[in-house]
Design a protein around this motif. Structure first.
Motif, PDB file in Angstrom:
ATOM      1  N   VAL A 106       0.014  12.120   1.150  1.00 21.81           N
ATOM      2  CA  VAL A 106       0.496  13.415   1.630  1.00 21.81           C
ATOM      3  C   VAL A 106       1.793  13.760   0.900  1.00 21.81           C
ATOM      4  CG1 VAL A 106       1.189  14.762   3.640  1.00 21.81           C
ATOM      5  CG2 VAL A 106      -0.553  12.961   3.880  1.00 21.81           C
ATOM      6  N   VAL A 107       1.770  14.868   0.162  1.00 19.90           N
ATOM      7  CA  VAL A 107       2.889  15.256  -0.698  1.00 19.90           C
ATOM      8  C   VAL A 107       3.661  16.414  -0.080  1.00 19.90           C
ATOM      9  CG1 VAL A 107       3.524  16.133  -2.973  1.00 19.90           C
ATOM     10  CG2 VAL A 107       1.670  14.468  -2.753  1.00 19.90           C
ATOM     11  N   ASN A 108       4.962  16.352  -0.156  1.00 22.51           N
ATOM     12  CA  ASN A 108       5.819  17.440   0.297  1.00 22.51           C
ATOM     13  C   ASN A 108       5.572  18.673  -0.563  1.00 22.51           C
ATOM     14  OD1 ASN A 108       8.330  19.155   0.377  1.00 22.51           O
ATOM     15  ND2 ASN A 108       8.900  17.625   1.890  1.00 22.51           N
ATOM     16  N   THR A 109       5.197  19.779   0.050  1.00 22.66           N
ATOM     17  CA  THR A 109       4.818  20.976  -0.701  1.00 22.66           C
ATOM     18  C   THR A 109       6.005  21.779  -1.215  1.00 22.66           C
ATOM     19  OG1 THR A 109       4.625  22.184   1.392  1.00 22.66           O
ATOM     20  CG2 THR A 109       2.601  21.238   0.479  1.00 22.66           C
ATOM     21  N   GLN A 110       7.217  21.361  -0.884  1.00 25.68           N
ATOM     22  CA  GLN A 110       8.395  22.072  -1.359  1.00 25.68           C
ATOM     23  C   GLN A 110       8.699  21.769  -2.818  1.00 25.68           C
ATOM     24  OE1 GLN A 110       9.914  24.414   0.559  1.00 25.68           O
ATOM     25  NE2 GLN A 110       8.215  23.931   1.942  1.00 25.68           N
ATOM     26  N   GLY A 111       8.045  20.725  -3.355  1.00 25.50           N
ATOM     27  CA  GLY A 111       8.265  20.371  -4.749  1.00 25.50           C
ATOM     28  C   GLY A 111       9.552  19.587  -4.937  1.00 25.50           C
ATOM     29  N   GLY A 112       9.949  19.442  -6.186  1.00 18.88           N
ATOM     30  CA  GLY A 112      11.200  18.760  -6.490  1.00 18.88           C
ATOM     31  C   GLY A 112      11.166  17.270  -6.197  1.00 18.88           C
ATOM     32  N   GLU A 113      12.349  16.715  -5.887  1.00 13.94           N
ATOM     33  CA  GLU A 113      12.479  15.286  -5.694  1.00 13.94           C
ATOM     34  C   GLU A 113      11.681  14.782  -4.489  1.00 13.94           C
ATOM     35  OE1 GLU A 113      16.538  14.133  -5.543  1.00 13.94           O
ATOM     36  OE2 GLU A 113      17.017  14.866  -7.552  1.00 13.94           O
ATOM     37  N   LYS A 114      11.628  15.571  -3.434  1.00 15.52           N
ATOM     38  CA  LYS A 114      10.886  15.149  -2.237  1.00 15.52           C
ATOM     39  C   LYS A 114       9.400  14.983  -2.545  1.00 15.52           C
ATOM     40  CE  LYS A 114      13.950  17.013   1.338  1.00 15.52           C
ATOM     41  NZ  LYS A 114      14.051  17.924   2.500  1.00 15.52           N
ATOM     42  N   ALA A 115       8.847  15.917  -3.303  1.00 18.70           N
ATOM     43  CA  ALA A 115       7.436  15.833  -3.665  1.00 18.70           C
ATOM     44  C   ALA A 115       7.180  14.624  -4.561  1.00 18.70           C
ATOM     45  CB  ALA A 115       6.991  17.118  -4.362  1.00 18.70           C
ATOM     46  N   ALA A 116       8.076  14.408  -5.530  1.00 22.75           N
ATOM     47  CA  ALA A 116       7.923  13.270  -6.439  1.00 22.75           C
ATOM     48  C   ALA A 116       8.003  11.947  -5.690  1.00 22.75           C
ATOM     49  CB  ALA A 116       8.995  13.327  -7.530  1.00 22.75           C
ATOM     50  N   GLN A 117       8.920  11.868  -4.730  1.00 21.84           N
ATOM     51  CA  GLN A 117       9.072  10.628  -3.963  1.00 21.84           C
ATOM     52  C   GLN A 117       7.875  10.378  -3.058  1.00 21.84           C
ATOM     53  OE1 GLN A 117      11.600   8.337  -4.321  1.00 21.84           O
ATOM     54  NE2 GLN A 117      10.215   7.099  -3.063  1.00 21.84           N
ATOM     55  N   SER A 118       7.351  11.428  -2.424  1.00 19.50           N
ATOM     56  CA  SER A 118       6.190  11.259  -1.545  1.00 19.50           C
ATOM     57  C   SER A 118       4.962  10.847  -2.353  1.00 19.50           C
ATOM     58  CB  SER A 118       5.911  12.542  -0.746  1.00 19.50           C
ATOM     59  OG  SER A 118       5.696  13.646  -1.609  1.00 19.50           O
ATOM     60  N   LEU A 119       4.854  11.363  -3.578  1.00 18.56           N
ATOM     61  CA  LEU A 119       3.747  10.961  -4.447  1.00 18.56           C
ATOM     62  C   LEU A 119       3.905   9.507  -4.865  1.00 18.56           C
ATOM     63  CD1 LEU A 119       1.212  11.788  -6.035  1.00 18.56           C
ATOM     64  CD2 LEU A 119       2.702  12.486  -7.912  1.00 18.56           C
ATOM     65  N   LYS A 120       5.118   9.114  -5.204  1.00 20.53           N
ATOM     66  CA  LYS A 120       5.391   7.728  -5.590  1.00 20.53           C
ATOM     67  C   LYS A 120       5.078   6.776  -4.450  1.00 20.53           C
ATOM     68  CE  LYS A 120       9.090   4.736  -7.346  1.00 20.53           C
ATOM     69  NZ  LYS A 120      10.528   4.692  -7.759  1.00 20.53           N
ATOM     70  N   ASP A 121       5.478   7.125  -3.239  1.00 15.65           N
ATOM     71  CA  ASP A 121       5.199   6.276  -2.070  1.00 15.65           C
ATOM     72  C   ASP A 121       3.696   6.168  -1.836  1.00 15.65           C
ATOM     73  OD1 ASP A 121       7.917   6.021  -1.745  1.00 15.65           O
ATOM     74  OD2 ASP A 121       8.054   7.516  -0.151  1.00 15.65           O
ATOM     75  N   GLY A 122       2.999   7.281  -1.999  1.00 14.33           N
ATOM     76  CA  GLY A 122       1.551   7.274  -1.801  1.00 14.33           C
ATOM     77  C   GLY A 122       0.840   6.419  -2.827  1.00 14.33           C
ATOM     78  N   MET A 123       1.313   6.458  -4.072  1.00 12.56           N
ATOM     79  CA  MET A 123       0.708   5.634  -5.119  1.00 12.56           C
ATOM     80  C   MET A 123       0.912   4.150  -4.830  1.00 12.56           C
ATOM     81  SD  MET A 123       1.286   7.568  -8.779  1.00 12.56           S
ATOM     82  CE  MET A 123       3.070   7.644  -8.658  1.00 12.56           C
ATOM     83  N   ALA A 124       2.098   3.792  -4.369  1.00  8.70           N
ATOM     84  CA  ALA A 124       2.378   2.395  -4.051  1.00  8.70           C
ATOM     85  C   ALA A 124       1.479   1.914  -2.925  1.00  8.70           C
ATOM     86  CB  ALA A 124       3.846   2.244  -3.659  1.00  8.70           C
ATOM     87  N   ARG A 125       1.274   2.765  -1.944  1.00 10.43           N
ATOM     88  CA  ARG A 125       0.401   2.406  -0.825  1.00 10.43           C
ATOM     89  C   ARG A 125      -1.040   2.270  -1.299  1.00 10.43           C
ATOM     90  NH1 ARG A 125       2.028   6.104   2.032  1.00 10.43           N
ATOM     91  NH2 ARG A 125       0.336   7.617   1.779  1.00 10.43           N
ATOM     92  N   SER A 126      -1.456   3.163  -2.198  1.00 14.73           N
ATOM     93  CA  SER A 126      -2.822   3.114  -2.717  1.00 14.73           C
ATOM     94  C   SER A 126      -3.067   1.831  -3.500  1.00 14.73           C
ATOM     95  CB  SER A 126      -3.082   4.329  -3.611  1.00 14.73           C
ATOM     96  OG  SER A 126      -4.386   4.322  -4.127  1.00 14.73           O
ATOM     97  N   GLN A 127      -2.061   1.385  -4.263  1.00 17.72           N
ATOM     98  CA  GLN A 127      -2.202   0.157  -5.037  1.00 17.72           C
ATOM     99  C   GLN A 127      -2.385  -1.061  -4.142  1.00 17.72           C
ATOM    100  OE1 GLN A 127       1.350   0.621  -7.667  1.00 17.72           O
ATOM    101  NE2 GLN A 127      -0.079   0.050  -9.297  1.00 17.72           N
ATOM    102  N   GLY A 128      -1.846  -0.998  -2.952  1.00 19.02           N
ATOM    103  CA  GLY A 128      -1.926  -2.145  -2.054  1.00 19.02           C
ATOM    104  C   GLY A 128      -3.163  -2.177  -1.185  1.00 19.02           C
ATOM    105  N   GLU A 129      -4.123  -1.285  -1.442  1.00 14.21           N
ATOM    106  CA  GLU A 129      -5.315  -1.224  -0.598  1.00 14.21           C
ATOM    107  C   GLU A 129      -6.320  -2.341  -0.870  1.00 14.21           C
ATOM    108  OE1 GLU A 129      -5.734   3.542   0.343  1.00 14.21           O
ATOM    109  OE2 GLU A 129      -6.924   2.657  -1.254  1.00 14.21           O
ATOM    110  N   GLY A 130      -6.201  -3.002  -2.010  1.00 14.34           N
ATOM    111  CA  GLY A 130      -7.197  -4.023  -2.362  1.00 14.34           C
ATOM    112  C   GLY A 130      -8.170  -3.450  -3.372  1.00 14.34           C
ATOM    113  N   ALA A 131      -9.418  -3.234  -2.955  1.00 10.65           N
ATOM    114  CA  ALA A 131     -10.432  -2.674  -3.858  1.00 10.65           C
ATOM    115  C   ALA A 131     -10.029  -1.264  -4.269  1.00 10.65           C
ATOM    116  CB  ALA A 131     -11.792  -2.658  -3.172  1.00 10.65           C
ATOM    117  N   PRO A 132      -9.960  -0.983  -5.573  1.00 12.78           N
ATOM    118  CA  PRO A 132      -9.545   0.353  -6.035  1.00 12.78           C
ATOM    119  C   PRO A 132     -10.590   1.410  -5.697  1.00 12.78           C
ATOM    120  CG  PRO A 132     -10.352  -0.928  -7.881  1.00 12.78           C
ATOM    121  CD  PRO A 132     -10.301  -1.876  -6.707  1.00 12.78           C
ATOM    122  N   ARG A 133     -10.150   2.621  -5.511  1.00 12.17           N
ATOM    123  CA  ARG A 133     -11.050   3.749  -5.293  1.00 12.17           C
ATOM    124  C   ARG A 133     -10.477   4.955  -6.012  1.00 12.17           C
ATOM    125  NH1 ARG A 133      -9.892   6.118   0.747  1.00 12.17           N
ATOM    126  NH2 ARG A 133      -7.768   5.336   1.024  1.00 12.17           N
TER     127      ARG A 133
END
Length: 256
Positions: free
Chosen positions: A115-142
């Motif tokens: 879930v990405v912050n729709t305001q853009g900027g640093e908040k959006a970049a950070q929410s995307l980064k956090d989401g990617m880190a969580r996705s990497q930790g799921e185990g089997a990739p999708r």
């Protein structure tokens, strides 16, 4: 009348599945919840075909259960629904505006959505980064589904592609699979009206990760937009031919 019947059926189905998926989200793991979400998506595609006469055609190869980033054209509320129905267990990037719908926030959290912050900027970049880190930790990739434009667009138009698709490809070392569509000609944006026809979802050749952000995004935008325009022209030509048949044109040349 078809649009009216479809919308009543669609929103009723959505309400039922929102409750069902919220209950499934209470169970451990993601399997039951993702099965419920895909069941909802497939049921909606069936409603599209049966009630509105909208047939969904898939071209290319959907990357099921593969560690890729799917970067798709976004011109219809139905885009995500159709994609979920055709790609299996897929993660997805969505705006935080989706959290305003009852029960949806809970379901999004439990299915691992980014879930990405729709305001853009640093908040959006950070929410995307956090989401990617969580996705990497799921185990089997999708696959991870993202709409590079960030917003719905009118048929025949496009917006500047944002860097999210490149960022995920570069940081996760995943190929990007571009996806073109003309679904907006059958289900325009968030509009009430629906139109009969064949909606095409076309998976293009994968793009390998690249350190050159600008060149990568330029190619992605060029490929997706060009193919989407071609699909829209194909749809328009088909409808012109059908219009000729429906009006009993006496000369075949009139349909060319």
């Amino acid at each position: 009348m078809r649009s009216f019947i479809f919308n009543i059926a669609y929103w009723s189905l959505s309400g039922v599945y929102a409750i069902v998926c919220a209950l499934l989200a209470l169970l451990p793991g993601r399997w039951a919840l993702m099965h419920g979400i895909r069941s909802y998506s497939r049921a909606t595609v069936i409603l599209m075909r049966v009630i509105c006469g909208i047939k969904v055609e898939v071209r290319g190869t959907p990357p099921k259960n593969q560690p890729v980033v799917i970067a798709a054209k976004h011109q219809s509320w139905g885009d995500g629904i159709v994609m979920m129905a055709k790609t299996g267990d897929v993660n997805f990037v969505c705006g935080d505006h989706m959290l305003k719908f009852p029960l949806i926030g809970w379901v999004l959290t439990r299915c691992g959505a980014i879930v990405v912050n729709t305001q853009g900027g640093e908040k959006a970049a950070q929410s995307l980064k956090d989401g990617m880190a969580r996705s990497q930790g799921e185990g089997a990739p999708r696959p991870i589904l993202i709409y590079p434009e960030g917003h719905l667009t009118e048929v025949g138009t496009g917006m500047r592609y944002r860097s999210g698709a490149w960022r995920m490809s570069h940081q996760l070392d995943r190929p990007v699979v571009p996806v073109a569509t003309n679904l907006g000609q059958c289900w325009p944006q968030q509009k009430w009206s629906k139109f009969k026809g064949t909606a095409v979802i076309e998976f293009l050749e994968p793009m390998q990760p690249s350190a050159d952000r600008d060149a990568f995004l330029a190619k992605l935008e060029r490929d997706v937009e060009a193919k989407s325009r071609a699909l829209e022209a194909e749809f328009a030509h088909q409808h012109q031919a059908l219009h000729c048949v429906d009006n009993n044109e006496s000369r075949a040349e009139a349909c060319i």
